[in-house]
Design a protein around this motif. Structure first.
Motif, PDB file in Angstrom:
ATOM      1  N   CYS A   1       0.820  -1.213   0.000  1.00  0.00           N
ATOM      2  CA  CYS A   1       0.000   0.000   0.000  1.00  0.00           C
ATOM      3  C   CYS A   1       0.852   1.260   0.000  1.00  0.00           C
TER       4      CYS A   1
ATOM      5  N   ILE B   1      -1.518   4.309  -1.023  1.00  0.00           N
ATOM      6  CA  ILE B   1      -2.816   4.065  -0.405  1.00  0.00           C
ATOM      7  C   ILE B   1      -2.735   4.518   1.051  1.00  0.00           C
ATOM      8  N   ASN B   2      -3.718   5.258   1.482  1.00  0.00           N
ATOM      9  CA  ASN B   2      -3.735   5.861   2.810  1.00  0.00           C
ATOM     10  C   ASN B   2      -3.879   4.784   3.885  1.00  0.00           C
TER      11      ASN B   2
ATOM     12  N   LYS C   1     -12.121   7.493  -4.682  1.00  0.00           N
ATOM     13  CA  LYS C   1     -10.982   7.032  -3.878  1.00  0.00           C
ATOM     14  C   LYS C   1     -11.115   5.543  -3.555  1.00  0.00           C
TER      15      LYS C   1
ATOM     16  N   ASN D   1     -10.292   3.567  -6.753  1.00  0.00           N
ATOM     17  CA  ASN D   1      -8.851   3.516  -7.020  1.00  0.00           C
ATOM     18  C   ASN D   1      -8.147   2.537  -6.088  1.00  0.00           C
ATOM     19  N   MET D   2      -8.482   2.606  -4.798  1.00  0.00           N
ATOM     20  CA  MET D   2      -7.873   1.725  -3.815  1.00  0.00           C
ATOM     21  C   MET D   2      -8.218   0.261  -4.110  1.00  0.00           C
ATOM     22  N   THR D   3      -9.465  -0.009  -4.425  1.00  0.00           N
ATOM     23  CA  THR D   3      -9.907  -1.382  -4.692  1.00  0.00           C
ATOM     24  C   THR D   3      -9.239  -1.937  -5.937  1.00  0.00           C
TER      25      THR D   3
ATOM     26  N   TRP E   1     -12.418  -0.524   4.928  1.00  0.00           N
ATOM     27  CA  TRP E   1     -11.854   0.820   4.968  1.00  0.00           C
ATOM     28  C   TRP E   1     -12.656   1.679   5.940  1.00  0.00           C
TER      29      TRP E   1
ATOM     30  N   LEU F   1      -7.323   2.492   4.270  1.00  0.00           N
ATOM     31  CA  LEU F   1      -7.462   1.043   4.224  1.00  0.00           C
ATOM     32  C   LEU F   1      -7.250   0.479   5.621  1.00  0.00           C
TER      33      LEU F   1
END
Length: 636
Positions: free
Chosen positions: A307, A312-313, A463, A466-468, A482, A491
């Motif tokens: 991540c 990724i946050n 968001k 994008n993360m997924t 999340w 996440l």
């Protein structure tokens, strides 16, 4: 059979065959040091077991929870009668209690200690517990944290040591170099009245003694520490480098339990460990960390590393290990590192939420006896949710407050969106309750809120998309957990689902497809198993199998399930503790629930049909003949 060898008589076998722990204990025995009586269960026992139980160890594995199926097969396997007789003879030769300990060829060596990752199981007084301990120690070899440290291409077969367990007057861990300052002129001895176990686990109070090697001759040192220091210096010469030794003292005898190099003095090993995580830690022995949190770290470290590489946050956390002068200036660095004003502190026994400005004061007061702390940001959870990638679309579920709302059956707001963020369908739910983290006790509790619909903005949806999509590239179609705070998304966790969710799930009441027929059993109180499963991870197959043996669990099942008839269980929502009933139930009907919650995932993996029917309690009675036909519910 060559499965069992006396620990004393293994002098002609090498370290690869015996494993690091057994190999060096044999050397200590033959140099005159006192080691608890014991035997080595060689790799051949493991190899014979997996062959006879048709257990295949696959070479190529990418996904998380990659080892769960293997763990479960090992735990549920059986020894043949001839092997059981050999093991029983070994068991009978030892005074009770006994302890079973791992001895892998990749632990306790020059490159890696793998401290705390392989299992040891003690306090064994019964033969059936001895057999269980053997299996659980083997299972510990299938651990992603070991992969992180030494790589996947390794020997999973491990030897085991079975020994008489010494009940100590006191004991601990000794280092022939200071593991904090890296000063090789010092000997550091940590002592606990409960023995070395309390020191290495970080869960007990210990006293730290430091001796300068250059001044030992002129010092007056009490027994048995004078004998211990003399032995340490001799063993250090034998191993040709600084060592880490576990020892106990009882009834006038000093026993040695383990010896290994201090791998944290190696720049190579430090790089291996610290680059896998952004933890700011004092350079203390990492066994404290891994023995307390190995299952958590097993997944978190590789995921967090990926991540961070992909922006990724994440919530920040560190592991902080106490040194002789306890918590000092390092805490100031931690305070600077954390972005949130509220900090969560966990030591394995208690969990506290602390205002950042009081962090140093409180951990010195409340955690003064703790050897290791996990300190992390506490992000205010305004809303949270699940998301997963499905055939070019993203499916999202979200509720107000924390995840307990999803696990306790709150109906989530649902979105199906394309990769550009366009909403294909949505179901907006109103919430009048939410779960929040109580700052007084660090536990999630429910509270009433003003009734309002929960929607999330297009920016937040993008968001999540994008993360997924990024996680999907690495781990496949996983379920993401999340948390959301205003427009920020972090996440929290992810879960691999072995059974692919089809598009039919997204626009229906189906949680798990299939056909089932039977008699209705209404379960009004779905919390009946909570106290039995609090410490059991439902992802750990062998632990679930172990729990099922409980007489209390069996008795409760009898009250709920008539095992002579096929049962369709009807209850309020898919609470994860219902996993204990899966083997006795043909199908499930819930009044509400989430497609991506833990139990729904497991039901799909087990092929158990499950649906949601909001009016179910008005339509049926106990004993009704019913049928689940995918999304259709039929009452005869």
């Amino acid at each position: 059979m060559g499965f069992v060898r006396s620990l004393r008589d293994c002098i002609y076998y090498d370290e690869n065959y015996l494993g690091g722990k057994a190999y060096w204990l044999n050397i200590l025995i033959n140099r005159g040091y006192t080691v608890p009586k014991g035997y080595v269960l060689t790799k051949e026992l493991y190899e014979d077991y997996v062959i006879n139980n048709n257990i295949t160890i696959e070479e190529s594995r990418d996904e998380l929870f990659q080892y769960d199926e293997i763990r479960e097969k090992i735990y549920n396997g059986h020894f043949n009668e001839e092997v059981l007789n050999v093991l029983y003879d070994t068991y009978e030769k030892l005074k009770k209690p006994i302890i079973v300990r791992s001895s892998s060829s990749i632990e306790d060596n020059e490159l890696s200690s793998c401290a705390g990752l392989y299992k040891s199981i003690g306090d064994i007084y019964q033969f059936n517990k001895f057999i269980d301990a053997i299996k659980l120690c083997w299972i510990s070899s299938f651990n992603d944290m070991i992969d992180v440290i030494v790589g996947k291409r390794r020997d999973y077969a491990i030897s085991l040591i079975v020994q008489e367990q010494i009940i100590p007057e006191f004991g601990g861990v000794a280092f022939t170099a200071n593991p904090v300052t890296m000063d090789e002129r010092e000997i550091v001895i940590e002592v606990s009245k409960d023995g070395s176990k309390e020191v290495v686990s970080g869960s007990g109070f210990c006293e730290c003694k430091i001796f300068n090697k250059l001044e030992i001759c002129s010092e007056s040192i009490d027994y048995p520490f004078d004998e211990l220091i003399k032995s340490l210096l001799d063993i250090e010469i034998l191993r040709e480098k600084p060592i880490d030794v576990e020892w106990v003292y009882t009834m006038g005898t000093l026993y040695f339990l383990q010896v290994r190099p201090i791998t944290t003095l190696s720049a190579v090993m430090e790089k291996n460990i610290f680059e896998t995580e952004d933890a700011m830690v004092t350079k203390f022995n990492l066994q404290n960390c891994t023995s307390m949190h190995s299952r958590w770290l097993e997944k978190k470290i590789p995921v967090r590393k990926y991540c961070k590489e992909n922006n990724i946050n994440l919530q920040r956390f560190i592991y902080y290990f106490s040194s002789n002068d306890k918590y000092h200036n390092d805490v100031d660095n931690i305070i600077f590192y954390m972005r949130s004003n509220i900090i969560e502190v966990v030591d394995g026994k208690k969990n506290m939420l602390i205002d950042k400005q009081y962090l140093k004061e409180i951990i010195n007061k409340e955690y003064k006896d703790s050897q290791v702390l996990r300190i992390g940001e506490s992000i205010s959870t305004e809303y949270c949710g699940f998301s997963t990638y499905l055939d070019g679309k993203i499916y999202i579920e979200t509720v107000k407050g924390g995840f307990t709302g999803l696990y306790e059956g709150f109906n989530p707001t649902k979105y199906i969106v394309d990769l550009n963020g366009s909403i294909i369908s949505e179901t907006i739910e109103e919430f009048e309750q939410e779960y929040f983290l109580n700052p007084n006790d660090g536990k999630w509790q429910v509270r009433d809120i003003e009734k309002n619909p929960l929607t999330i903005s297009k920016e937040v949806i993008q968001k999540i998309i994008n993360m997924t999509a990024i996680i999907k590239k690495k781990y496949g179609e996983v379920r993401l957990e999340w948390i959301g705070n205003k427009e920020d998304i972090y996440l929290f966790d992810l879960t691999v689902e072995k059974t692919k969710i089809g598009n039919t799930y997204l626009s229906s009441n189906i949680l798990s497809s299939g056909i089932a027929k039977g008699k209705v059993k209404i379960l009004n109180d779905i919390s009946v198993f909570d106290k039995y499963i609090q410490e059991v991870s439902i992802r750990m197959g062998h632990k679930l199998s172990e729990m099922k043996k409980s007489d209390e669990i069996k008795e409760i099942k009898k009250k709920i399930i008539n095992e002579r008839t096929d049962t369709i269980l009807v209850c309020e929502y898919p609470k994860e503790t219902l996993v204990t009933l899966i083997e006795h139930v043909e199908g499930f009907v819930f009044r509400r629930g989430s497609l991506l919650c833990h139990l729904s995932i497991i039901l799909r993996e087990k092929g158990k049909p499950a649906i949601i029917d909001q009016d179910i309690f008005d339509r049926i009675n106990d004993g009704d003949e019913v049928m689940i036909n995918n999304g259709e519910f039929i009452v005869f």
